[in-house]
Design a protein around this motif. Sequence first.
Motif, mmCIF file in Angstrom:
data_model
loop_
_atom_site.group_PDB
_atom_site.id
_atom_site.type_symbol
_atom_site.label_atom_id
_atom_site.label_comp_id
_atom_site.label_asym_id
_atom_site.label_seq_id
_atom_site.Cartn_x
_atom_site.Cartn_y
_atom_site.Cartn_z
ATOM 1 N N ASN A 58 2.578 -3.227 8.602
ATOM 2 C CA ASN A 58 3.634 -3.905 7.837
ATOM 3 C C ASN A 58 3.576 -3.374 6.403
ATOM 4 O OD1 ASN A 58 4.934 -5.918 6.069
ATOM 5 N ND2 ASN A 58 5.210 -7.068 7.966
ATOM 6 N N ARG A 59 4.487 -2.487 6.079
ATOM 7 C CA ARG A 59 4.438 -1.782 4.791
ATOM 8 C C ARG A 59 4.555 -2.722 3.602
ATOM 9 N NH1 ARG A 59 9.657 1.748 5.935
ATOM 10 N NH2 ARG A 59 8.841 1.368 8.030
ATOM 11 N N TYR A 60 5.312 -3.798 3.743
ATOM 12 C CA TYR A 60 5.498 -4.712 2.624
ATOM 13 C C TYR A 60 4.231 -5.524 2.365
ATOM 14 C CZ TYR A 60 10.242 -3.294 3.548
ATOM 15 O OH TYR A 60 11.358 -2.528 3.763
ATOM 16 N N LEU A 61 3.548 -5.892 3.411
ATOM 17 C CA LEU A 61 2.276 -6.582 3.260
ATOM 18 C C LEU A 61 1.242 -5.656 2.630
ATOM 19 C CD1 LEU A 61 0.465 -9.027 3.743
ATOM 20 C CD2 LEU A 61 0.096 -8.219 6.088
ATOM 21 N N VAL A 62 1.222 -4.405 3.046
ATOM 22 C CA VAL A 62 0.291 -3.431 2.481
ATOM 23 C C VAL A 62 0.532 -3.273 0.978
ATOM 24 C CG1 VAL A 62 -0.404 -0.993 2.458
ATOM 25 C CG2 VAL A 62 -0.061 -2.178 4.637
ATOM 26 N N GLN A 63 1.791 -3.224 0.566
ATOM 27 C CA GLN A 63 2.122 -3.090 -0.857
ATOM 28 C C GLN A 63 1.589 -4.277 -1.660
ATOM 29 O OE1 GLN A 63 6.374 -2.668 -0.900
ATOM 30 N NE2 GLN A 63 6.341 -0.540 -0.193
ATOM 31 N N GLN A 64 1.782 -5.489 -1.138
ATOM 32 C CA GLN A 64 1.320 -6.677 -1.851
ATOM 33 C C GLN A 64 -0.206 -6.724 -1.921
ATOM 34 O OE1 GLN A 64 3.398 -8.695 -3.547
ATOM 35 N NE2 GLN A 64 4.895 -7.175 -2.876
ATOM 36 N N LEU A 65 -0.862 -6.323 -0.842
ATOM 37 C CA LEU A 65 -2.326 -6.314 -0.842
ATOM 38 C C LEU A 65 -2.874 -5.233 -1.772
ATOM 39 C CD1 LEU A 65 -2.972 -7.122 2.902
ATOM 40 C CD2 LEU A 65 -3.942 -8.371 0.959
ATOM 41 N N ASP A 66 -2.169 -4.126 -1.906
ATOM 42 C CA ASP A 66 -2.577 -3.101 -2.867
ATOM 43 C C ASP A 66 -2.589 -3.679 -4.279
ATOM 44 O OD1 ASP A 66 -2.979 -1.146 -0.988
ATOM 45 O OD2 ASP A 66 -1.104 -0.086 -1.369
ATOM 46 N N LEU A 67 -1.573 -4.455 -4.607
ATOM 47 C CA LEU A 67 -1.498 -5.078 -5.929
ATOM 48 C C LEU A 67 -2.649 -6.067 -6.119
ATOM 49 C CD1 LEU A 67 -0.125 -5.667 -8.610
ATOM 50 C CD2 LEU A 67 1.394 -7.262 -7.416
ATOM 51 N N VAL A 68 -2.926 -6.867 -5.097
ATOM 52 C CA VAL A 68 -4.022 -7.833 -5.174
ATOM 53 C C VAL A 68 -5.346 -7.106 -5.401
ATOM 54 C CG1 VAL A 68 -5.401 -9.474 -3.826
ATOM 55 C CG2 VAL A 68 -2.906 -9.647 -3.833
ATOM 56 N N HIS A 69 -5.578 -6.039 -4.649
ATOM 57 C CA HIS A 69 -6.848 -5.333 -4.765
ATOM 58 C C HIS A 69 -6.968 -4.568 -6.074
ATOM 59 C CE1 HIS A 69 -9.143 -5.864 -0.957
ATOM 60 N NE2 HIS A 69 -8.007 -6.426 -0.632
ATOM 61 N N ARG A 70 -5.844 -4.110 -6.625
ATOM 62 C CA ARG A 70 -5.894 -3.504 -7.957
ATOM 63 C C ARG A 70 -6.360 -4.541 -8.976
ATOM 64 N NH1 ARG A 70 -0.991 -0.795 -6.556
ATOM 65 N NH2 ARG A 70 0.250 -2.269 -7.742
#
Length: 214
Positions: A137-149
């Motif tokens: 799920n590309r949109y979930l991956v994008q949001q998790l990238d922000l969280v992990h940053r």
Amino acid sequence: MKSNPTDAYSMILEAIDVGVYKPGDRLVESELAERFGVSRTPIREALQRLETQSLLARDGRSLIVASLDHNQMAELYVVRRELEGLAASLAARHANEEEVSILRHMVEQDNALVDDAAALARANRRFHKQIHLASHNRYLVQQLDLVHRTMALMATTSLAAQGRGAIAQREHDAIVTAIEAKDEAAAGAALREHISVAFMTRLKQDAARREEEA
């Protein structure tokens, strides 16, 4: 010299993530350009992007690596817990055989790192990223990238706590076991519990640090 602002952004972000630059450290264009072999223009653009993402903050005219207060950290963990749980559930549904095999291999390989908090923290990031990708799920991956940053703004890792590495690895094993069984509910619950324990561990670390400073 390289002139790609994306390269500059990635290099500065990586330096923050691995602790080269810690919360409160001042970032200077000329020093960054020299360190990374990049011209000052893409460095400037990268710093502006990081400031927009609240990873850098203003201290007078200087930019410093931002830090998270207690409330911000708590809010971040609430969001991370739910998004990571969703990623694990979707991974249980969508991950292919090869992706599941990689997750199992990671757990087995990372067991050798339980006494090296820094190495285990890097391995932990790879493990969680693999689950994100396995959610498909590309949109979930994008949001998790922000969280992990944003997680990079925490100066320490919960994996540095005594005994936490071995416990985290057992939690990773339970997550992968649920994904292997395609049990969406169990996978989501196992990852949410994993994040909750990590948060409690970090709260204890912060309490101990405040006591030492008092």
